[in-house]
Design a protein around this motif. Structure first.
Motif, mmCIF file in Angstrom:
data_model
loop_
_atom_site.group_PDB
_atom_site.id
_atom_site.type_symbol
_atom_site.label_atom_id
_atom_site.label_comp_id
_atom_site.label_asym_id
_atom_site.label_seq_id
_atom_site.Cartn_x
_atom_site.Cartn_y
_atom_site.Cartn_z
ATOM 1 N N TYR A 109 0.792 -1.223 0.000
ATOM 2 C CA TYR A 109 0.000 0.000 0.000
ATOM 3 C C TYR A 109 0.830 1.282 0.000
ATOM 4 N N GLY A 110 2.127 1.174 0.111
ATOM 5 C CA GLY A 110 2.949 2.355 0.339
ATOM 6 C C GLY A 110 3.062 2.578 1.836
ATOM 7 N N ALA A 111 3.826 3.576 2.203
ATOM 8 C CA ALA A 111 4.033 3.848 3.630
ATOM 9 C C ALA A 111 2.698 4.075 4.322
ATOM 10 N N CYS A 112 2.449 3.310 5.364
ATOM 11 C CA CYS A 112 1.177 3.401 6.096
ATOM 12 C C CYS A 112 1.281 4.340 7.297
ATOM 13 N N ALA A 113 2.432 4.961 7.498
ATOM 14 C CA ALA A 113 2.629 5.921 8.586
ATOM 15 C C ALA A 113 3.794 6.835 8.212
ATOM 16 N N ASP A 114 3.776 8.031 8.768
ATOM 17 C CA ASP A 114 4.879 8.966 8.529
ATOM 18 C C ASP A 114 6.069 8.674 9.432
ATOM 19 N N ALA A 115 5.785 8.168 10.626
ATOM 20 C CA ALA A 115 6.846 7.898 11.602
ATOM 21 C C ALA A 115 6.378 6.786 12.532
ATOM 22 N N HIS A 116 7.341 6.135 13.160
ATOM 23 C CA HIS A 116 6.990 5.098 14.123
ATOM 24 C C HIS A 116 8.036 5.055 15.233
ATOM 25 N N ALA A 117 7.651 4.446 16.336
ATOM 26 C CA ALA A 117 8.552 4.233 17.470
ATOM 27 C C ALA A 117 8.278 2.834 18.011
ATOM 28 N N ILE A 118 9.321 2.217 18.547
ATOM 29 C CA ILE A 118 9.213 0.840 19.039
ATOM 30 C C ILE A 118 9.762 0.747 20.460
ATOM 31 N N MET A 119 9.074 -0.043 21.262
ATOM 32 C CA MET A 119 9.604 -0.479 22.553
ATOM 33 C C MET A 119 9.664 -1.998 22.472
ATOM 34 N N ASN A 120 10.840 -2.556 22.656
ATOM 35 C CA ASN A 120 11.025 -4.003 22.640
ATOM 36 C C ASN A 120 11.837 -4.364 23.879
ATOM 37 N N VAL A 121 11.169 -4.870 24.880
ATOM 38 C CA VAL A 121 11.820 -5.164 26.164
ATOM 39 C C VAL A 121 12.958 -6.166 25.992
ATOM 40 N N ALA A 122 12.719 -7.248 25.247
ATOM 41 C CA ALA A 122 13.742 -8.291 25.086
ATOM 42 C C ALA A 122 14.991 -7.770 24.382
ATOM 43 N N ALA A 123 14.822 -6.843 23.462
ATOM 44 C CA ALA A 123 15.963 -6.284 22.728
ATOM 45 C C ALA A 123 16.537 -5.042 23.409
ATOM 46 N N ARG A 124 15.924 -4.636 24.524
ATOM 47 C CA ARG A 124 16.338 -3.439 25.256
ATOM 48 C C ARG A 124 16.319 -2.195 24.364
ATOM 49 N N VAL A 125 15.240 -2.087 23.604
ATOM 50 C CA VAL A 125 15.047 -0.961 22.692
ATOM 51 C C VAL A 125 13.824 -0.176 23.147
ATOM 52 N N GLY A 126 13.970 1.106 23.301
ATOM 53 C CA GLY A 126 12.853 1.973 23.635
ATOM 54 C C GLY A 126 12.326 1.773 25.043
ATOM 55 N N SER A 127 11.371 2.637 25.394
ATOM 56 C CA SER A 127 10.744 2.572 26.713
ATOM 57 C C SER A 127 9.314 3.085 26.597
ATOM 58 N N LEU A 128 8.530 2.816 27.609
ATOM 59 C CA LEU A 128 7.163 3.298 27.619
ATOM 60 C C LEU A 128 7.136 4.825 27.567
ATOM 61 N N SER A 129 8.012 5.467 28.309
ATOM 62 C CA SER A 129 8.021 6.936 28.303
ATOM 63 C C SER A 129 8.390 7.486 26.923
ATOM 64 N N GLU A 130 9.241 6.801 26.178
ATOM 65 C CA GLU A 130 9.573 7.227 24.822
ATOM 66 C C GLU A 130 8.369 7.069 23.890
ATOM 67 N N ILE A 131 7.625 5.996 24.048
ATOM 68 C CA ILE A 131 6.405 5.800 23.255
ATOM 69 C C ILE A 131 5.388 6.885 23.578
ATOM 70 N N GLN A 132 5.223 7.190 24.848
ATOM 71 C CA GLN A 132 4.290 8.238 25.244
ATOM 72 C C GLN A 132 4.702 9.589 24.672
ATOM 73 N N ALA A 133 5.982 9.905 24.737
ATOM 74 C CA ALA A 133 6.462 11.183 24.185
ATOM 75 C C ALA A 133 6.255 11.235 22.679
ATOM 76 N N PHE A 134 6.566 10.150 21.988
ATOM 77 C CA PHE A 134 6.391 10.089 20.538
ATOM 78 C C PHE A 134 4.930 10.316 20.155
ATOM 79 N N ALA A 135 4.042 9.643 20.852
ATOM 80 C CA ALA A 135 2.618 9.704 20.512
ATOM 81 C C ALA A 135 1.985 11.056 20.813
ATOM 82 N N THR A 136 2.590 11.825 21.685
ATOM 83 C CA THR A 136 1.999 13.115 22.059
ATOM 84 C C THR A 136 2.755 14.293 21.449
ATOM 85 N N GLU A 137 3.590 14.025 20.470
ATOM 86 C CA GLU A 137 4.256 15.107 19.712
ATOM 87 C C GLU A 137 3.363 15.436 18.535
ATOM 88 N N TRP A 138 2.568 16.483 18.662
ATOM 89 C CA TRP A 138 1.738 16.923 17.547
ATOM 90 C C TRP A 138 1.685 18.419 17.493
#
Length: 138
Positions: A109-138
């Motif tokens: 379909y082409g890019a389905c989003a302009d940007a994304h952020a990931i939290m992956n506990v097992a890979a030690r990538v990202g955090s809940l607070s980073e997801i919250q900050a990303f989602a509330t940047e508008w």
């Protein structure tokens, strides 16, 4: 005497927030709208089924979060789980299916989003607070 087995599962939750609506519904208060969206994200990540809490005290939290934003039509990635995930590590296999399905959708379909952020506990990538900050940047 009865028998009671312990089970665990991998749960997929999909939520879509129209970023303009919380602000509109909260009288134009942007700070309150961001706090509400942030609280929703925290609840989605930390609230789990409560059955048998007295017996098992299961307090599962999200092990993986993919947050996307953009002006495109939202879409679910539930198709990643149409075929049951099997094997010794259900969590790792489930996590692997999400980006694969996301990429398949983007190819089709082409890019389905302009940007994304990931939290992956097992890979030690990202955090809940980073997801919250990303989602509330508008």
């Amino acid at each position: 005497m009865g028998e009671l087995g312990f089970g665990s599962g991998v749960f997929y939750i999909y939520a879509c927030v129209d970023a303009a609506l919380p602000k509109k519904n909260l009288g134009g208060d942007e700070a309150l709208a961001k706090a509400a969206v942030s609280a929703l994200i925290k609840a989605l990540a930390t609230v789990s089924p409560t059955g048998k809490q007295a017996s098992f005290a299961s307090r599962a939290r999200a092990s993986y979060i993919l947050a996307e934003k953009g002006g495109q039509q939202p879409r679910t990635l539930a198709a990643a789980f149409v075929k049951p995930i099997k094997g010794d590590d259900l969590l790792a296999k489930s996590i692997a299916e999400l980006p694969r399905t996301r990429e398949d959708m983007n190819l089709a379909y082409g890019a389905c989003a302009d940007a994304h952020a990931i939290m992956n506990v097992a890979a030690r990538v990202g955090s809940l607070s980073e997801i919250q900050a990303f989602a509330t940047e508008w």
